[in-house]
Design a protein around this motif. Structure first.
Motif, PDB file in Angstrom:
ATOM      1  N   VAL A  30       0.674  -1.137  -0.033  1.00  0.00           N
ATOM      2  CA  VAL A  30       0.018   0.188  -0.042  1.00  0.00           C
ATOM      3  C   VAL A  30       0.809   1.196   0.134  1.00  0.00           C
ATOM      4  CG1 VAL A  30      -1.817   1.274   1.483  1.00  0.00           C
ATOM      5  CG2 VAL A  30      -1.688  -1.077   1.188  1.00  0.00           C
ATOM      6  N   TYR A  31       0.475   2.014  -0.869  1.00  0.00           N
ATOM      7  CA  TYR A  31       1.404   3.438  -1.012  1.00  0.00           C
ATOM      8  C   TYR A  31       0.396   4.784  -0.661  1.00  0.00           C
ATOM      9  CZ  TYR A  31       4.457   0.259  -3.322  1.00  0.00           C
ATOM     10  OH  TYR A  31       5.183  -0.722  -3.620  1.00  0.00           O
ATOM     11  N   SER A  32       0.717   5.540   0.324  1.00  0.00           N
ATOM     12  CA  SER A  32       0.086   6.893   0.123  1.00  0.00           C
ATOM     13  C   SER A  32       1.073   7.967   0.533  1.00  0.00           C
ATOM     14  CB  SER A  32      -1.035   6.780   1.619  1.00  0.00           C
ATOM     15  OG  SER A  32      -1.685   7.655   1.548  1.00  0.00           O
ATOM     16  N   THR A  33       0.708   9.187   1.292  1.00  0.00           N
ATOM     17  CA  THR A  33       1.121  10.295   1.436  1.00  0.00           C
ATOM     18  C   THR A  33       1.215  10.809   2.641  1.00  0.00           C
ATOM     19  OG1 THR A  33      -0.600  11.674   0.691  1.00  0.00           O
ATOM     20  CG2 THR A  33       1.076  10.990  -1.130  1.00  0.00           C
ATOM     21  N   VAL A  34       2.305  11.422   3.023  1.00  0.00           N
ATOM     22  CA  VAL A  34       2.141  12.032   4.505  1.00  0.00           C
ATOM     23  C   VAL A  34       0.937  12.969   4.631  1.00  0.00           C
ATOM     24  CG1 VAL A  34       3.753  13.176   6.263  1.00  0.00           C
ATOM     25  CG2 VAL A  34       4.663  11.462   4.920  1.00  0.00           C
ATOM     26  N   GLY A  35       0.114  12.917   5.678  1.00  0.00           N
ATOM     27  CA  GLY A  35      -1.116  13.544   5.609  1.00  0.00           C
ATOM     28  C   GLY A  35      -2.264  13.248   5.063  1.00  0.00           C
ATOM     29  N   GLY A  36      -2.101  12.052   4.322  1.00  0.00           N
ATOM     30  CA  GLY A  36      -3.321  11.506   3.748  1.00  0.00           C
ATOM     31  C   GLY A  36      -3.792  10.125   4.408  1.00  0.00           C
ATOM     32  N   ASP A  37      -4.682   9.468   3.691  1.00  0.00           N
ATOM     33  CA  ASP A  37      -5.337   8.277   4.215  1.00  0.00           C
ATOM     34  C   ASP A  37      -4.807   6.854   3.690  1.00  0.00           C
ATOM     35  OD1 ASP A  37      -6.821  10.018   5.954  1.00  0.00           O
ATOM     36  OD2 ASP A  37      -8.466  10.061   4.593  1.00  0.00           O
ATOM     37  N   ALA A  38      -5.106   5.843   4.198  1.00  0.00           N
ATOM     38  CA  ALA A  38      -4.915   4.456   3.925  1.00  0.00           C
ATOM     39  C   ALA A  38      -5.604   3.405   4.395  1.00  0.00           C
ATOM     40  CB  ALA A  38      -3.170   4.186   3.966  1.00  0.00           C
ATOM     41  N   LEU A  39      -6.004   2.673   3.360  1.00  0.00           N
ATOM     42  CA  LEU A  39      -6.763   1.375   3.707  1.00  0.00           C
ATOM     43  C   LEU A  39      -6.015   0.097   3.682  1.00  0.00           C
ATOM     44  CD1 LEU A  39      -9.525   0.215   4.582  1.00  0.00           C
ATOM     45  CD2 LEU A  39     -10.097  -0.256   1.807  1.00  0.00           C
ATOM     46  N   LEU A  40      -5.742  -0.336   4.808  1.00  0.00           N
ATOM     47  CA  LEU A  40      -5.204  -1.591   4.813  1.00  0.00           C
ATOM     48  C   LEU A  40      -5.971  -2.908   4.826  1.00  0.00           C
ATOM     49  CD1 LEU A  40      -2.295  -0.453   7.710  1.00  0.00           C
ATOM     50  CD2 LEU A  40      -2.529   0.071   5.387  1.00  0.00           C
ATOM     51  N   VAL A  99       5.089   9.964   9.325  1.00  0.00           N
ATOM     52  CA  VAL A  99       6.071   9.111   8.738  1.00  0.00           C
ATOM     53  C   VAL A  99       6.340   7.822   9.625  1.00  0.00           C
ATOM     54  CG1 VAL A  99       8.654   9.304   8.488  1.00  0.00           C
ATOM     55  CG2 VAL A  99       7.274  11.178   7.847  1.00  0.00           C
ATOM     56  N   ASP A 100       6.000   7.975  10.722  1.00  0.00           N
ATOM     57  CA  ASP A 100       6.299   6.745  11.743  1.00  0.00           C
ATOM     58  C   ASP A 100       5.251   5.782  11.352  1.00  0.00           C
ATOM     59  OD1 ASP A 100       8.357   7.990  13.030  1.00  0.00           O
ATOM     60  OD2 ASP A 100       7.177   8.732  14.576  1.00  0.00           O
ATOM     61  N   ASP A 101       4.033   6.034  10.509  1.00  0.00           N
ATOM     62  CA  ASP A 101       3.089   4.982  10.129  1.00  0.00           C
ATOM     63  C   ASP A 101       3.640   4.056   9.358  1.00  0.00           C
ATOM     64  OD1 ASP A 101       1.381   6.138  11.867  1.00  0.00           O
ATOM     65  OD2 ASP A 101       0.428   7.511  10.647  1.00  0.00           O
ATOM     66  N   ALA A 102       4.643   4.363   8.661  1.00  0.00           N
ATOM     67  CA  ALA A 102       5.196   3.425   7.595  1.00  0.00           C
ATOM     68  C   ALA A 102       5.883   2.146   8.223  1.00  0.00           C
ATOM     69  CB  ALA A 102       6.458   4.195   6.758  1.00  0.00           C
ATOM     70  N   GLY A 103       5.457   1.114   7.612  1.00  0.00           N
ATOM     71  CA  GLY A 103       6.073  -0.216   8.186  1.00  0.00           C
ATOM     72  C   GLY A 103       5.297  -1.436   7.638  1.00  0.00           C
ATOM     73  N   VAL A 117       0.456  -6.728   5.132  1.00  0.00           N
ATOM     74  CA  VAL A 117       0.433  -5.402   4.546  1.00  0.00           C
ATOM     75  C   VAL A 117       1.689  -4.488   4.688  1.00  0.00           C
ATOM     76  CG1 VAL A 117      -1.078  -3.361   3.945  1.00  0.00           C
ATOM     77  CG2 VAL A 117      -2.151  -5.639   4.632  1.00  0.00           C
ATOM     78  N   TYR A 118       2.252  -4.001   3.465  1.00  0.00           N
ATOM     79  CA  TYR A 118       3.510  -3.025   3.711  1.00  0.00           C
ATOM     80  C   TYR A 118       3.107  -1.772   3.220  1.00  0.00           C
ATOM     81  CZ  TYR A 118       5.705  -7.590   4.174  1.00  0.00           C
ATOM     82  OH  TYR A 118       5.777  -9.160   4.436  1.00  0.00           O
ATOM     83  N   LEU A 119       3.047  -0.850   4.294  1.00  0.00           N
ATOM     84  CA  LEU A 119       2.906   0.619   3.837  1.00  0.00           C
ATOM     85  C   LEU A 119       4.157   1.611   3.693  1.00  0.00           C
ATOM     86  CD1 LEU A 119       0.518   2.913   3.908  1.00  0.00           C
ATOM     87  CD2 LEU A 119       0.888   2.911   6.470  1.00  0.00           C
ATOM     88  N   SER A 120       4.060   2.056   2.885  1.00  0.00           N
ATOM     89  CA  SER A 120       4.808   3.136   2.241  1.00  0.00           C
ATOM     90  C   SER A 120       4.550   4.429   2.142  1.00  0.00           C
ATOM     91  CB  SER A 120       5.757   2.745   1.115  1.00  0.00           C
ATOM     92  OG  SER A 120       6.289   1.384   1.212  1.00  0.00           O
ATOM     93  N   LEU A 121       5.189   5.508   2.581  1.00  0.00           N
ATOM     94  CA  LEU A 121       4.567   6.811   2.550  1.00  0.00           C
ATOM     95  C   LEU A 121       5.498   7.776   1.685  1.00  0.00           C
ATOM     96  CD1 LEU A 121       3.471   7.087   6.104  1.00  0.00           C
ATOM     97  CD2 LEU A 121       2.011   6.639   4.018  1.00  0.00           C
TER      98      LEU A 121
END
Length: 290
Positions: A30-40, A99-103, A117-121
């Motif tokens: 999963v890819y998103s942006t800092v300040g945005g939202d993400a569905l895992l 930023v700390d949410d990436a992982g 699920v691997y999240l990148s920001l």
């Protein structure tokens, strides 16, 4: 502490290598942006009973993973408690990403991992000085992808995605002398360019593409000229050899001279009227006394 940490990191890297090659249906990037939202997403659910579901989180540099969700509920001791919610299909919805949410996030059913699920920001930072944000100045933008295992530098085995600078419609920037890419790695690319007139309020886009050439996420940066070009401002000013005398209209001159005079006259007559009224009042008082 060292003996405990190193084996866990080795196991993590090994697992990522395997999942990065196999990419089975239970592995999601999963890819998103800092300040945005993400569905895992939590896939391959046998039952819709979220009370049996837990979520763990692991970030590179940590000694061990942490539980974010237990029994289908977000844990109150989670630093993501106010920004995390559970959907009806037991997936995670993260808001206001940091930023700390990436992982790496693991969805577990009764303790057994069913989805990784691997999240990148993605984030863009301007390195330019304020004085450079003008026509002819140098714009320097750093685009960094904070990933699930090696934020900002990325090992060569992270081949499931690529990072590039693009125009606002997603077209890759041309490789010419105007656009210089420096410090380019898989997860960190810097754009250097000299600002032109058309670059005022222009959007510069950093984009993440997957291995299948699919645009996964992008971040825009708008370059706004905060200062005027000194040469342009000088060109608009009168030349030192030109004799430009400031002239006021006749009506303004008359008004400036007449207004103070009128104020003096009105003040004088007001004073005379007050004196007469006082004299008249004194005369009436004397008659009454006699």
């Amino acid at each position: 502490m060292t003996g405990t940490k190193n084996p866990s990191r080795v196991l993590l890297v090994t697992a990522l290598l395997l999942t990065g090659v196999r990419c089975n249906k239970n592995t999601v990037f999963v890819y998103s942006t800092v300040g945005g939202d993400a569905l895992l997403p939590c896939t391959s659910l046998v039952t819709a009973d979220c009370s049996l579901i837990s979520w763990t989180f692991f970030k590179d540099g940590q000694v061990r993973f942490t539980y974010e969700v237990s029994g289908g509920q977000v844990r109150q001791d989670s630093d993501k408690f106010s920004r995390m919610s559970i959907t009806s299909n037991c997936s995670i919805h993260l808001h206001e990403l940091r930023v700390d949410d990436a992982g790496s996030y693991m969805c577990l059913n009764q303790g057994n991992t069913i989805t990784a699920v691997y999240l990148s920001l993605l984030t863009i930072t301007s390195i330019s000085k304020v004085t450079d944000l003008q026509l002819g100045g140098k714009l320097i933008l750093s685009c960094v992808l904070f990933t699930y295992y090696d934020a900002g530098s990325c090992k060569i085995y992270s081949s499931v995605f690529s990072l590039r600078w693009a125009t606002k419609d997603g077209t890759e920037l041309p490789r010419d002398s105007r656009y210089e890419m420096t410090d380019q790695t898989r997860c960190n690319i810097t754009l250097v360019t000299k600002l032109q007139r058309d670059d005022n309020n222009r959007k510069w886009r950093c984009q993440v593409d997957t291995a299948k050439k699919h645009r996964a996420a992008f971040q825009d940066f708008t370059s706004t000229f905060l200062l005027h070009n000194p040469s342009t401002v000088q060109a608009l000013l009168p030349s030192a050899t030109m004799h430009c005398h400031v002239q006021l209209p006749i009506s303004r001159i008359v008004l400036c001279v007449a207004l103070p005079f009128m104020v003096v006259i009105v003040g004088f007559f007001t004073w005379r009227t007050d004196q007469r009224a006082r004299a008249s009042t004194n005369g009436i008082e004397l008659q009454e006394l006699n």
